[in-house]
Design an enzyme around this catalytic site. Structure first.
Site, PDB file in Angstrom:
ATOM      1  N   ASN A 131      -5.221  51.856 -16.280  1.00 50.08           N
ATOM      2  CA  ASN A 131      -5.641  51.163 -17.493  1.00 50.08           C
ATOM      3  C   ASN A 131      -6.748  52.002 -18.151  1.00 50.08           C
ATOM      4  O   ASN A 131      -7.794  52.241 -17.545  1.00 50.08           O
ATOM      5  CB  ASN A 131      -6.150  49.768 -17.100  1.00 50.08           C
ATOM      6  CG  ASN A 131      -6.674  48.986 -18.293  1.00 50.08           C
ATOM      7  OD1 ASN A 131      -7.349  49.531 -19.151  1.00 50.08           O
ATOM      8  ND2 ASN A 131      -6.383  47.707 -18.329  1.00 50.08           N
ATOM      9  N   HIS A 155     -11.222  51.494 -20.928  1.00 51.26           N
ATOM     10  CA  HIS A 155     -12.653  51.823 -20.986  1.00 51.26           C
ATOM     11  C   HIS A 155     -12.952  53.237 -21.467  1.00 51.26           C
ATOM     12  O   HIS A 155     -14.097  53.561 -21.756  1.00 51.26           O
ATOM     13  CB  HIS A 155     -13.328  51.477 -19.661  1.00 51.26           C
ATOM     14  CG  HIS A 155     -13.286  49.997 -19.435  1.00 51.26           C
ATOM     15  ND1 HIS A 155     -13.705  49.102 -20.392  1.00 51.26           N
ATOM     16  CD2 HIS A 155     -12.817  49.247 -18.401  1.00 51.26           C
ATOM     17  CE1 HIS A 155     -13.511  47.870 -19.954  1.00 51.26           C
ATOM     18  NE2 HIS A 155     -12.957  47.941 -18.748  1.00 51.26           N
ATOM     19  N   HIS A 201      -4.994  47.053 -22.964  1.00 52.30           N
ATOM     20  CA  HIS A 201      -5.114  45.653 -23.378  1.00 52.30           C
ATOM     21  C   HIS A 201      -5.553  45.636 -24.833  1.00 52.30           C
ATOM     22  O   HIS A 201      -6.692  45.985 -25.146  1.00 52.30           O
ATOM     23  CB  HIS A 201      -6.159  44.970 -22.481  1.00 52.30           C
ATOM     24  CG  HIS A 201      -6.293  43.497 -22.704  1.00 52.30           C
ATOM     25  ND1 HIS A 201      -7.050  42.697 -21.882  1.00 52.30           N
ATOM     26  CD2 HIS A 201      -5.783  42.661 -23.643  1.00 52.30           C
ATOM     27  CE1 HIS A 201      -6.997  41.452 -22.308  1.00 52.30           C
ATOM     28  NE2 HIS A 201      -6.246  41.399 -23.383  1.00 52.30           N
ATOM     29  N   ARG A 228      -6.864  43.659 -27.300  1.00 55.57           N
ATOM     30  CA  ARG A 228      -7.507  42.343 -27.410  1.00 55.57           C
ATOM     31  C   ARG A 228      -7.565  41.883 -28.864  1.00 55.57           C
ATOM     32  O   ARG A 228      -7.628  42.698 -29.776  1.00 55.57           O
ATOM     33  CB  ARG A 228      -8.943  42.429 -26.868  1.00 55.57           C
ATOM     34  CG  ARG A 228      -9.001  42.396 -25.353  1.00 55.57           C
ATOM     35  CD  ARG A 228     -10.455  42.398 -24.903  1.00 55.57           C
ATOM     36  NE  ARG A 228     -10.545  42.063 -23.505  1.00 55.57           N
ATOM     37  CZ  ARG A 228     -10.765  40.844 -23.023  1.00 55.57           C
ATOM     38  NH1 ARG A 228     -10.963  39.833 -23.848  1.00 55.57           N
ATOM     39  NH2 ARG A 228     -10.807  40.636 -21.738  1.00 55.57           N
ATOM     40  N   ARG A 282     -12.078  44.992 -29.120  1.00 53.96           N
ATOM     41  CA  ARG A 282     -13.351  45.555 -28.635  1.00 53.96           C
ATOM     42  C   ARG A 282     -13.205  46.969 -28.061  1.00 53.96           C
ATOM     43  O   ARG A 282     -14.154  47.709 -28.011  1.00 53.96           O
ATOM     44  CB  ARG A 282     -13.999  44.635 -27.605  1.00 53.96           C
ATOM     45  CG  ARG A 282     -13.249  44.571 -26.300  1.00 53.96           C
ATOM     46  CD  ARG A 282     -14.007  43.789 -25.259  1.00 53.96           C
ATOM     47  NE  ARG A 282     -14.037  42.373 -25.577  1.00 53.96           N
ATOM     48  CZ  ARG A 282     -14.292  41.440 -24.653  1.00 53.96           C
ATOM     49  NH1 ARG A 282     -14.577  41.780 -23.426  1.00 53.96           N
ATOM     50  NH2 ARG A 282     -14.280  40.161 -24.983  1.00 53.96           N
ATOM     51  N   GLU A 337      -1.038  44.947 -22.105  1.00 54.33           N
ATOM     52  CA  GLU A 337      -1.658  43.670 -21.705  1.00 54.33           C
ATOM     53  C   GLU A 337      -2.036  42.927 -22.959  1.00 54.33           C
ATOM     54  O   GLU A 337      -2.591  43.536 -23.885  1.00 54.33           O
ATOM     55  CB  GLU A 337      -2.957  43.983 -20.961  1.00 54.33           C
ATOM     56  CG  GLU A 337      -2.933  43.666 -19.508  1.00 54.33           C
ATOM     57  CD  GLU A 337      -4.297  43.923 -18.920  1.00 54.33           C
ATOM     58  OE1 GLU A 337      -5.291  43.373 -19.413  1.00 54.33           O
ATOM     59  OE2 GLU A 337      -4.360  44.700 -17.971  1.00 54.33           O
ATOM     60  N   THR A 363     -10.971  40.056 -18.194  1.00 49.82           N
ATOM     61  CA  THR A 363     -10.114  38.902 -17.904  1.00 49.82           C
ATOM     62  C   THR A 363     -10.663  38.179 -16.676  1.00 49.82           C
ATOM     63  O   THR A 363     -10.862  38.797 -15.630  1.00 49.82           O
ATOM     64  CB  THR A 363      -8.672  39.381 -17.625  1.00 49.82           C
ATOM     65  OG1 THR A 363      -8.322  40.328 -18.619  1.00 49.82           O
ATOM     66  CG2 THR A 363      -7.705  38.228 -17.648  1.00 49.82           C
ATOM     67  N   GLU A 399       1.892  39.551 -12.003  1.00 49.10           N
ATOM     68  CA  GLU A 399       0.834  40.444 -11.522  1.00 49.10           C
ATOM     69  C   GLU A 399      -0.183  39.559 -10.812  1.00 49.10           C
ATOM     70  O   GLU A 399      -0.782  38.665 -11.431  1.00 49.10           O
ATOM     71  CB  GLU A 399       0.168  41.203 -12.674  1.00 49.10           C
ATOM     72  CG  GLU A 399      -0.962  42.095 -12.148  1.00 49.10           C
ATOM     73  CD  GLU A 399      -1.652  42.933 -13.231  1.00 49.10           C
ATOM     74  OE1 GLU A 399      -1.012  43.322 -14.219  1.00 49.10           O
ATOM     75  OE2 GLU A 399      -2.865  43.174 -13.064  1.00 49.10           O
ATOM     76  N   HIS A 443      -6.721  44.097 -10.801  1.00 53.85           N
ATOM     77  CA  HIS A 443      -8.008  43.596 -11.305  1.00 53.85           C
ATOM     78  C   HIS A 443      -9.111  43.798 -10.272  1.00 53.85           C
ATOM     79  O   HIS A 443      -9.045  43.261  -9.176  1.00 53.85           O
ATOM     80  CB  HIS A 443      -7.988  42.129 -11.734  1.00 53.85           C
ATOM     81  CG  HIS A 443      -8.988  41.894 -12.825  1.00 53.85           C
ATOM     82  ND1 HIS A 443     -10.338  41.844 -12.576  1.00 53.85           N
ATOM     83  CD2 HIS A 443      -8.848  41.766 -14.166  1.00 53.85           C
ATOM     84  CE1 HIS A 443     -10.980  41.690 -13.719  1.00 53.85           C
ATOM     85  NE2 HIS A 443     -10.106  41.649 -14.707  1.00 53.85           N
TER      86      HIS A 443
HETATM   87  N1  PXP Z   1      -4.799  43.722 -14.554  1.00 52.90           N
HETATM   88  C1  PXP Z   1      -5.163  42.900 -15.571  1.00 52.90           C
HETATM   89  C2  PXP Z   1      -4.266  41.780 -15.914  1.00 52.90           C
HETATM   90  C3  PXP Z   1      -6.366  43.103 -16.282  1.00 52.90           C
HETATM   91  O1  PXP Z   1      -6.733  42.253 -17.252  1.00 52.90           O
HETATM   92  C4  PXP Z   1      -7.165  44.214 -15.943  1.00 52.90           C
HETATM   93  C5  PXP Z   1      -8.412  44.496 -16.712  1.00 52.90           C
HETATM   94  O2  PXP Z   1      -8.074  44.901 -18.002  1.00 52.90           O
HETATM   95  C6  PXP Z   1      -6.733  45.053 -14.894  1.00 52.90           C
HETATM   96  C7  PXP Z   1      -5.560  44.771 -14.204  1.00 52.90           C
HETATM   97  C8  PXP Z   1      -7.511  46.239 -14.468  1.00 52.90           C
HETATM   98  O3  PXP Z   1      -8.723  45.779 -13.939  1.00 52.90           O
HETATM   99  P1  PXP Z   1      -9.867  46.803 -13.594  1.00 52.90           P
HETATM  100  O4  PXP Z   1     -10.298  47.435 -14.881  1.00 52.90           O
HETATM  101  O5  PXP Z   1     -10.925  45.935 -12.989  1.00 52.90           O
HETATM  102  O6  PXP Z   1      -9.287  47.797 -12.639  1.00 52.90           O
END
Ligand code: PXP
Length: 242
Positions: A7, A10, A43, A45, A49, A70, A101, A151, A191
């Site tokens: 992901n 960031h 994601h 959003r 952001r 996402e 999330t 998931e 997550h």
């Molecule tokens: N899975 C989902 C559904 C999420 O919302 C997120 C965060 O965007 C992640 C996985 C990845 O989480 P992390 O950034 O904490 O690894």
């Protein structure tokens, strides 16, 4: 072993801090894929952001592995997804004030709306995953609304304050993965996973993909993105030797 999906939200968080063009999540996605990631997750959003509309459009054209979008189950983003056609979408609950999330979707209370969106996505050839807590009733409801994947939320396992609590959360995920698989759902997880917590989750049979963001992007600040992805892949590979 599950596949690693990165992901890159960031990377965009850093870009948005100055409102410029760098660092570019599209560039980051390419580095992740070359380092061995089998999927890219973003994601989009409602408050934009981090990831922007331009990012998802370009990622759709450049991601060579699998693009997983996402998103919240809201009209505006559903329309974008139908137009964009990512390889899959993951529906998540979204609150404006949350830092990330916070919990899984309540599939039971949102059955009607979810069914409608899943049916639109299926007609467009887009697989749908529902981000849920490791809970038998949510798994059953996910099956009934027509999801292809769930998931499983690993956040509580990762945030556990002691080993006893961590073990309990781990077993909930383990049991949920087996139950979902037995019911015919495909299973992803994610997550909060980091370089300490991933290996044990990766060793659970039935999990196809781990979605990992923050820990890898944070590590990349010190060792570079290529190495950060490879080190996370090593954590997954170690699961094969447990
Ligand atoms: N899975 C989902 C559904 C999420 O919302 C997120 C965060 O965007 C992640 C996985 C990845 O989480 P992390 O950034 O904490 O690894």
């Amino acid at each position: 072993m599950p596949q690693l999906a990165i992901n890159v939200d960031h990377i965009s968080t850093i870009r948005q801090a100055r409102g410029g063009a760098e660092p570019d999540p599209v560039h980051a996605a390419g580095i992740c894929e070359l380092a061995g990631a089998k999927g890219i997750v973003v994601h989009l959003r409602e408050d934009r952001r981090h990831i922007q509309d331009r990012d998802v459009r370009l990622l759709r054209q450049t991601v060579k592995t699998r693009l997983n979008l996402e998103m919240a189950n809201v009209k505006e983003i559903v329309a974008i997804a139908l137009d964009l056609k990512p390889d899959m979408i993951t529906l998540v609950p979204e609150k404006r004030k949350e830092l990330t999330t916070e919990g899984g979707l309540d599939v039971i209370s949102n059955e009607k709306k979810l069914r409608k969106t899943i049916s639109k996505m299926s007609s467009a050839g887009i697989s749908v995953s529902l981000f849920i807590d490791p809970d038998a009733e949510q798994i059953q409801a996910s099956l009934e609304v027509g999801a292809t994947y769930v998931e499983l939320h690993t956040g509580r396992y990762c945030d556990a304050e002691n080993e006893k609590e961590r073990d309990q959360e781990f077993h909930l995920i383990e049991q949920a993965a087996e139950l979902a698989f037995e019911k015919g759902l495909r299973v992803n997880a994610g997550h909060g996973l980091d370089y300490r917590t991933t290996t044990r989750i990766a060793a659970i049979p039935f999990i196809e993909e781990l979605s990992i963001g923050h820990a890898v992007i944070a590590r990349a600040a010190f060792v570079g993105l290529d190495q950060a992805v490879r080190e996370m892949q090593d954590c997954i590979d170690r699961a094969g030797r447990i």
